[in-house]
Design a protein around this motif. Structure first.
Motif, mmCIF file in Angstrom:
data_model
loop_
_atom_site.group_PDB
_atom_site.id
_atom_site.type_symbol
_atom_site.label_atom_id
_atom_site.label_comp_id
_atom_site.label_asym_id
_atom_site.label_seq_id
_atom_site.Cartn_x
_atom_site.Cartn_y
_atom_site.Cartn_z
ATOM 1 N N UNK A 227 43.598 20.052 10.299
ATOM 2 C CA UNK A 227 42.466 20.084 9.831
ATOM 3 C C UNK A 227 42.344 18.756 10.507
ATOM 4 N N UNK A 228 42.591 17.881 9.765
ATOM 5 C CA UNK A 228 42.980 15.938 10.164
ATOM 6 C C UNK A 228 43.263 16.591 11.903
ATOM 7 N N UNK A 229 44.387 17.065 12.890
ATOM 8 C CA UNK A 229 44.518 16.775 14.091
ATOM 9 C C UNK A 229 43.784 17.042 14.547
ATOM 10 N N UNK A 230 43.176 18.410 14.636
ATOM 11 C CA UNK A 230 41.681 18.752 14.286
ATOM 12 C C UNK A 230 40.378 18.221 15.414
ATOM 13 N N UNK A 231 40.336 16.915 13.818
ATOM 14 C CA UNK A 231 39.321 16.137 14.109
ATOM 15 C C UNK A 231 39.296 15.439 14.960
#
Length: 353
Positions: A227-231
């Motif tokens: 989810x950090x990569x998505x952000x």
């Protein structure tokens, strides 16, 4: 010389701290376990304040079928986000339609018996998987509060969607539920690295269908990393909007007429950047405008195929459609045109042509 019996009677399932009610429960036990209406009323009166704010009590006339039981728990989730053990051997039963009831062994003995058997046998999930993990108090409380607010706690990276599947808040759109955890417009995704919105190493996101999810690094480091990569990808896309003159295409916008000068770039799964000579620059998000996205994805595929064919041509090779078996033409026709092998196969039952 007579003796006085000082032994303590064996505790019955469903006993309370009220001896008068417990006597009624023992009497009911001798008749098969079902409290009469007087006994049920006595329990409801004694536990009235405790039962307030919880799912309704399943009384003797409550209609249910065993196949409808989806889950059974011995705890309930308070509005503060704390999971508390239920008193009096109560069970929290969730039906497949989402309805919940509290079940007491004397008020509805048969439902209590069936639900307890399912829980003990592992036929139902019981409490959420994340509650079995050893978490810090900070994360446990944070997740409980999010769950009480309607969020589902993510337990694996497989639950993290693609960026284009997230809910997008358009400019000027008021969403009070989103405002709680998303400070501005854009994809509903917040990664908390500093405790500003909850606990460190947590994240919240909403999918296009309105479902809300909470992520904790302590529960699933892999999900948190994803989810950090998505952000990070989200930030790059929003920078394109803010700095490079792109606007998010809405359902009110016409699908751009594609010309040779049209540029279509995939920024992330479900997200395209489209630049047209006459209409301008757009970000096209699958969850926002699925029809626009599908049309422009097709254009991109055609442009890519054209680039491949041009490369083949430069090397005196036939175009890809002449070397791809699935694109080879068959003798079968539709609307006067020969079908390809791929099109013909789609029409055939399993087993081939």
């Amino acid at each position: 010389m007579s003796t006085i019996d000082t032994s303590t009677p064996e505790r019955l399932t469903g006993e309370t701290g009220d001896s008068s009610f417990n006597d009624k429960l023992r009497e009911a036990q001798s008749r098969g376990g079902q409290l009469d209406q007087e006994g049920i009323d006595a329990y409801k009166e004694y536990r009235g304040p405790y039962l307030d704010g919880k799912p309704p009590l399943a009384e003797s006339d409550h209609k249910w079928e065993e196949k409808d039981i989806a889950n059974v728990e011995t705890e309930w989730l308070s509005s503060s986000g704390h999971r508390l053990m239920l008193w009096d051997d109560l069970l929290l039963v969730t039906m497949k339609n989402g309805d919940q009831v509290l079940v007491h062994a004397g008020v509805n003995p048969r439902l209590h018996e069936v639900a307890k058997e399912k829980l003990d046998a592992g036929d139902v999930a019981g409490p959420p998987a994340w509650t079995e993990k050893e978490l810090s108090e900070e994360h446990e409380n944070w997740l409980g509060q999010r769950e009480a607010g309607g969020f589902e706690v993510v337990t694996s990276a497989e639950q993290i969607p693609e960026l284009g599947d997230l809910r997008f808040i358009e400019d000027g759109y008021m969403d009070m539920s989103a405002a709680v955890y998303h400070p501005g417009n854009g994809f509903q995704l917040t990664v908390d690295d500093n405790g500003a919105y909850g606990a460190n190493d947590t994240a919240l996101f909403t999918t296009a269908d309105g479902s809300k999810y909470a992520v904790s690094k302590e529960v699933s480091p892999e999900a948190y990393k994803k989810v950090k990569e998505l952000a990070e990808t989200r930030d790059k896309i929003e920078n394109k909007i803010e700095d490079d003159g792109y606007k998010v295409m809405s359902g009110r916008d016409d699908i751009p007429v594609v010309t040779d000068g049209t540029k279509v770039e995939t920024l992330a799964p479900g997200v395209l950047a489209v630049e047209t000579p006459r209409k301008g620059k757009f970000i096209v998000i699958e969850s926002v405008t699925p029809e626009h996205f599908a049309n422009l994805s097709g254009v991109q595929a055609e442009k890519q195929q054209g680039a491949v064919d041009k490369a083949f041509e430069d090397r005196d090779l036939p175009p890809a459609k002449e070397t791809d078996l699935m694109l080879a033409e068959t003798s079968e026709k539709k609307d006067g045109k020969a079908k390809t092998v791929g099109e013909a196969l789609l029409r055939q039952p399993q087993g081939g042509l």
